[in-house]
Write an enzyme that holds these catalytic residues in place. Structure first.
Site, mmCIF file in Angstrom:
data_model
loop_
_atom_site.group_PDB
_atom_site.id
_atom_site.type_symbol
_atom_site.label_atom_id
_atom_site.label_comp_id
_atom_site.label_asym_id
_atom_site.label_seq_id
_atom_site.Cartn_x
_atom_site.Cartn_y
_atom_site.Cartn_z
ATOM 1 N N THR A 1 10.136 2.430 3.188
ATOM 2 C CA THR A 1 9.077 2.007 4.114
ATOM 3 C C THR A 1 9.552 2.157 5.557
ATOM 4 O OG1 THR A 1 9.862 -0.285 3.965
ATOM 5 C CG2 THR A 1 8.034 0.341 2.517
ATOM 6 N N ALA A 2 10.641 2.889 5.764
ATOM 7 C CA ALA A 2 11.241 3.005 7.103
ATOM 8 C C ALA A 2 10.779 4.284 7.791
ATOM 9 C CB ALA A 2 12.760 2.932 6.995
ATOM 10 N N ARG A 3 11.461 5.382 7.552
ATOM 11 C CA ARG A 3 11.101 6.689 8.093
ATOM 12 C C ARG A 3 11.352 7.752 7.031
ATOM 13 N NH1 ARG A 3 8.515 4.428 11.319
ATOM 14 N NH2 ARG A 3 8.495 4.640 13.604
ATOM 15 N N GLY B 1 15.856 -7.152 10.389
ATOM 16 C CA GLY B 1 14.748 -8.082 10.195
ATOM 17 C C GLY B 1 13.898 -7.742 8.995
ATOM 18 N N HIS C 1 1.647 5.603 5.035
ATOM 19 C CA HIS C 1 2.260 4.950 6.201
ATOM 20 C C HIS C 1 1.373 3.816 6.730
ATOM 21 C CE1 HIS C 1 5.289 5.661 9.704
ATOM 22 N NE2 HIS C 1 5.060 4.378 9.504
ATOM 23 N N GLU D 1 5.248 13.901 7.506
ATOM 24 C CA GLU D 1 3.907 13.317 7.454
ATOM 25 C C GLU D 1 3.057 13.759 8.651
ATOM 26 O OE1 GLU D 1 4.354 8.842 9.160
ATOM 27 O OE2 GLU D 1 5.375 9.178 7.245
ATOM 28 N N ASP E 1 6.090 4.900 1.516
ATOM 29 C CA ASP E 1 5.056 4.699 2.533
ATOM 30 C C ASP E 1 5.228 5.686 3.683
ATOM 31 O OD1 ASP E 1 2.827 3.292 3.724
ATOM 32 O OD2 ASP E 1 4.240 2.312 5.076
#
Length: 334
Positions: free
Chosen positions: A242-244, A164, A291, A273, A268
């Site tokens: 922008t995932a993990r 998605g 994030h 983190e 991100d």
């Protein structure tokens, strides 16, 4: 007929009213704050006995820690549903839940637009190399050590993980004149590809000008991008994540940035983190966000509502709307 029991771990910021409305069908319990030790103690003392479904808020991991064997063993045997707020759910041991006949849901769809917007923000910022100029201007140094950037037009965007969010990234990137290719474990139906080209993982790495990571984190995808993969990429590639964070070996990324194999990156998420690798902080070619991919009022409310919808359906019908794909696939094989 006796009501079921439902448990909220953490807090709600946008849907208190909707949570309270569930009291019509369930007895509501809350654990808004505390520690893993305290939570485990309460579980073992029977404070949550009879709970059938729980809402795991997106800030609850700092309270309870990961949903691993230790925690799952302590939870009441009555628990059948974990409704998790977040598109990623690597802090929930899905195999351990499945073994205990606990169904888990996450929040896909609700996060797609906001996360894709941030991916494009990072991509454009990385292509235009904005970090150095941005910092210089705020310090009164105008453009500072200004260097030209790149246009997105006619660049090949490689999407690793065309779900998605990946599809939403592709839709937005087309508006900037980019050519889209992608890799999944299996090719999408032609209609869902929407003109994107399916390629092998190796071809994606070798031919993409920009690589966007949009896949979930699990044992098979941890460090899916490391030194060997960077070596395969075009010189001057731009990498967006922008995932993990742990999808990328950050030490290898820092080395690739130093050699300029990777021209710049837009990130991100990070491997450890909130700690960020010093090499990334020191590199003015890297665009960094802390994030915030889903950090909008609208998206946060939509996520909370989806979790509550899962919770209600689990209580009333014994099923979930957005059960995690690993469990859905396992059911399909039975």
């Amino acid at each position: 007929m006796a009501k079921s029991n439902a448990l909220l771990i953490g807090t709600l910021s946008h849907t208190r009213k909707e949570w309270q409305a569930i009291s019509e069908i369930a007895n509501l319990h809350e654990y808004p704050d505390g520690s893993r030790e305290d939570f485990l103690s309460k579980c073992r003392n029977g404070d949550f006995d009879g709970v059938v479904a729980l809402y795991r808020s997106n800030d609850s991991n700092k309270i309870t820690g990961n949903f691993n064997d230790e925690l799952l063993d302590a939870l009441p045997k009555s628990l059948k549903f974990v409704c998790h707020n977040g598109a990623g759910y690597d802090n929930v041991d899905i195999a351990a839940c499945t073994k205990r006949d606990i169904s888990v849901s996450s929040t896909p769809v609700a996060v797609n637009a906001a996360t894709a917007d941030v991916a494009l923000f990072l991509m454009l910022g990385a292509l235009r190399n904005v970090t150095q100029c941005f910092q210089a201007a705020r310090k009164g140094n105008w453009r500072g050590d200004f260097k030209l950037g790149h246009d997105p037009k006619n660049k090949i965007l490689g999407i690793l993980g065309m779900g998605g969010i990946g599809s939403a990234v592709a839709t937005r990137a087309k508006a900037f004149g980019m050519k889209i290719q992608y890799h999944n474990r299996s090719q999408l139906p032609t209609k869902e590809e929407d003109g994107a080209k399916y390629v092998s993982f190796e071809e994606l790495l070798k031919t993409s000008d920009v690589l966007s990571l949009n896949l979930s984190l699990n044992a098979s995808t941890r460090h899916i991008i490391g030194k060997a993969q960077f070596d395969m990429m075009k010189d001057g590639v731009v990498v967006i994540n922008t995932a993990r964070g742990p999808l990328i070996d950050e030490a290898a990324l820092v080395d690739a940035l130093k050699s300029r194999k990777v021209w710049t990156a837009g990130l991100d998420v990070f491997e450890e983190e909130p700690k960020i690798h010093p090499g990334l902080l020191e590199d003015e070619n890297v665009v960094i966000l802390p994030h915030i991919g889903t950090a909008t009022f609208e998206t946060q409310r939509d996520m909370e509502l989806l979790v509550l919808d899962n919770l209600k359906l689990s209580i009333t019908e014994g099923r979930l709307i957005t059960q995690v794909p690993e469990q859905k696939k396992a059911k399909a094989k039975v």
